[in-house]
Every structure is written in C-alpha cells, then in structure tokens.
Motif scaffolding. Structure first.
Motif, PDB file in Angstrom:
ATOM      1  N   GLU A 114       0.840  -1.206   0.000  1.00  0.00           N
ATOM      2  CA  GLU A 114       0.000   0.000   0.000  1.00  0.00           C
ATOM      3  C   GLU A 114       0.871   1.251   0.000  1.00  0.00           C
ATOM      4  O   GLU A 114       0.648   2.188  -0.772  1.00  0.00           O
ATOM      5  CB  GLU A 114      -0.921  -0.020   1.219  1.00  0.00           C
ATOM      6  N   LYS A 145      -2.754   1.295  -7.577  1.00  0.00           N
ATOM      7  CA  LYS A 145      -4.204   1.152  -7.524  1.00  0.00           C
ATOM      8  C   LYS A 145      -4.718   1.175  -8.975  1.00  0.00           C
ATOM      9  O   LYS A 145      -4.439   2.128  -9.706  1.00  0.00           O
ATOM     10  CB  LYS A 145      -4.822   2.301  -6.724  1.00  0.00           C
ATOM     11  N   LEU A 185      -5.732  -2.606  -5.060  1.00  0.00           N
ATOM     12  CA  LEU A 185      -4.276  -2.640  -4.942  1.00  0.00           C
ATOM     13  C   LEU A 185      -3.759  -3.884  -5.651  1.00  0.00           C
ATOM     14  O   LEU A 185      -4.118  -5.005  -5.295  1.00  0.00           O
ATOM     15  CB  LEU A 185      -3.877  -2.667  -3.473  1.00  0.00           C
TER      16      LEU A 185
END
Length: 236
Positions: free
Chosen positions: A49, A81, A87
């Motif tokens: 992330e 993304k 993701l």
C-alpha cells in the motif's frame, strides 16, 4: 518462421539504469526488453500500500529508457491502484514513450504481499509483432493461466520472477527445462539479484535450456540478447 530478438536485463532491483547501460540497451536493437519482477524498487516501503506512492517515479525511470529504446519494454513490476481502486502488483508495458498497458499479477502471495488483490487483466498480449503470454511470480503455478495459454496456442511466455530458493541452481534448470517441454513453449525467465538473493535468468524451450546465467553470475547484472524462432508472428 520469424526471429524475435529479446533483450533480458537481470538487473539489481535497487539500482537505477545508468546512461552507459541505456546505450548498451539501445545497441541490442531488440524487439523486446524485459526486466525482473520488482524492478525498479528504489524506495523503502513497509507495505505494498505504501509503495503505491512511488508509482510515478518507477514509471518515469522506464520511460527514460524508452526515450532511447524503440522496442517493447516489459516490467518489471510495482504496486499501484488500478482503475477499480484495487491494490495490485502490475507489470507496465511501454513502447515509444507510451505506457501502453498493464499486466496484473493473478496470484499475489498473501504472506509476502499483504492486501494485494488478484489481477483481472488478460494474460495474452500482441505487441512488437508477437503474440505472447505474461506471468509474474506465483502466477507460474496458476493452472488457469496455463490452460488459457494452451487453448490460445501461445508459443512464447515471458516470466518475471524472483528466484525460488527452495530449489538449487541445478534443480532450477531441470524444473524449467521440463516445464518448457511439457507446455511446448519458449519460456524466457528474468530475475534480479536483491539483498543477497540469487538471480537465475534463463531461456528454456521444448528442446531444453538454450541459455542460462552461470552460477558465478547469480549476483550480477547481466544484459543478454536472445534470438528466438517463432512459427507465428505479426507485422515483423
């Protein structure tokens, strides 16, 4: 029958391509340039992330290479993304200073890639005069992808990976030779050395191992141009 020139760059995941290396890439005059899974990885990120913050820097470095190399650039891979907000681990595909498309890894590791969703993109592409299959990392063991390749009669597959340290150097060669023979494909595997982990790039065909990185080169940057004979090509 056509001959496809493929430049593979076994490149340290954390080091930028130098101007001298870009010049060498240009001199290959290859149709394709392939980088390892995880290249370029210049920033320390504590999670996939967090790594998405650096997407533009990764892509800009590849576009810098594309300024001098007119062929198709595959890879390496980075986290982003996608259009659905998921993701994913994505393999960028570039040509002539254009980011053309992405391949998204279908089988992310829940242990190594927490929070990463399985990709939804196609696994088969037509670019640079060639129809080819793409797999990244754990996709190698995804049978549905291999079934699709067989159904669509794919004869060349590019595999961007890390080295599976459960196998020795010799076991790796035996494994990929058997796989290429079983699937009746040309398999181009590109790895990158990273933090002491070896890299074992190779080219396997139904007849065996056509080229491999030597044992003493497992921790080295290696640029190699391969000539692969394919039965079906487009626009070459």
């Amino acid at each position: 029958m056509a001959v496809i020139k493929i430049a593979i760059f076994q490149k340290n995941l954390h080091k930028r391509i130098s101007p001298e290396e870009i010049s060498k890439i240009q001199q290959t005059k290859a149709h394709f340039l392939i980088f390892p899974e995880g290249y370029p990885h210049f920033f320390q990120s504590d999670s996939p992330e967090n790594a998405t913050k650096h997407e533009k820097e990764y892509q800009d470095h590849l576009l810098e290479i594309s300024e001098s190399f007119s062929g198709v650039i595959l890879g390496g891979s980075h986290y982003r993304k996608n259009e659905d907000g998921n993701l994913v681990c994505a393999l960028p595909i570039l040509q002539s200073l254009v980011l053309v498309d992405f391949y998204e890894k279908k089988s992310p590791s829940s242990l190594k890639e927490p929070g990463v969703d399985p990709g939804k993109t196609e696994s088969i592409f037509i670019m640079g005069g060639l129809r080819f299959g793409l797999i990244v990392g754990e996709d190698l063991e995804n049978e549905s992808i291999w079934e699709e390749f067989k159904k669509e009669d794919i004869e060349i597959v590019f595999y961007l990976s890390h080295t599976d340290e459960r196998r020795s150097y010799e076991e790796d060669l035996t494994y990929f030779a058997s796989l290429a023979k079983e699937k009746s494909i040309h398999l181009i595997r590109v790895c990158g050395p990273s933090e002491g982990k070896p890299a074992r790039s190779l080219y396997a065909s139904p007849s065996g191992i056509n080229w491999k990185v030597g044992k003493i080169e497992e921790d080295k940057d290696v640029l190699k141009t391969l000539s692969v004979n394919v039965m079906r090509s487009y626009l070459l």
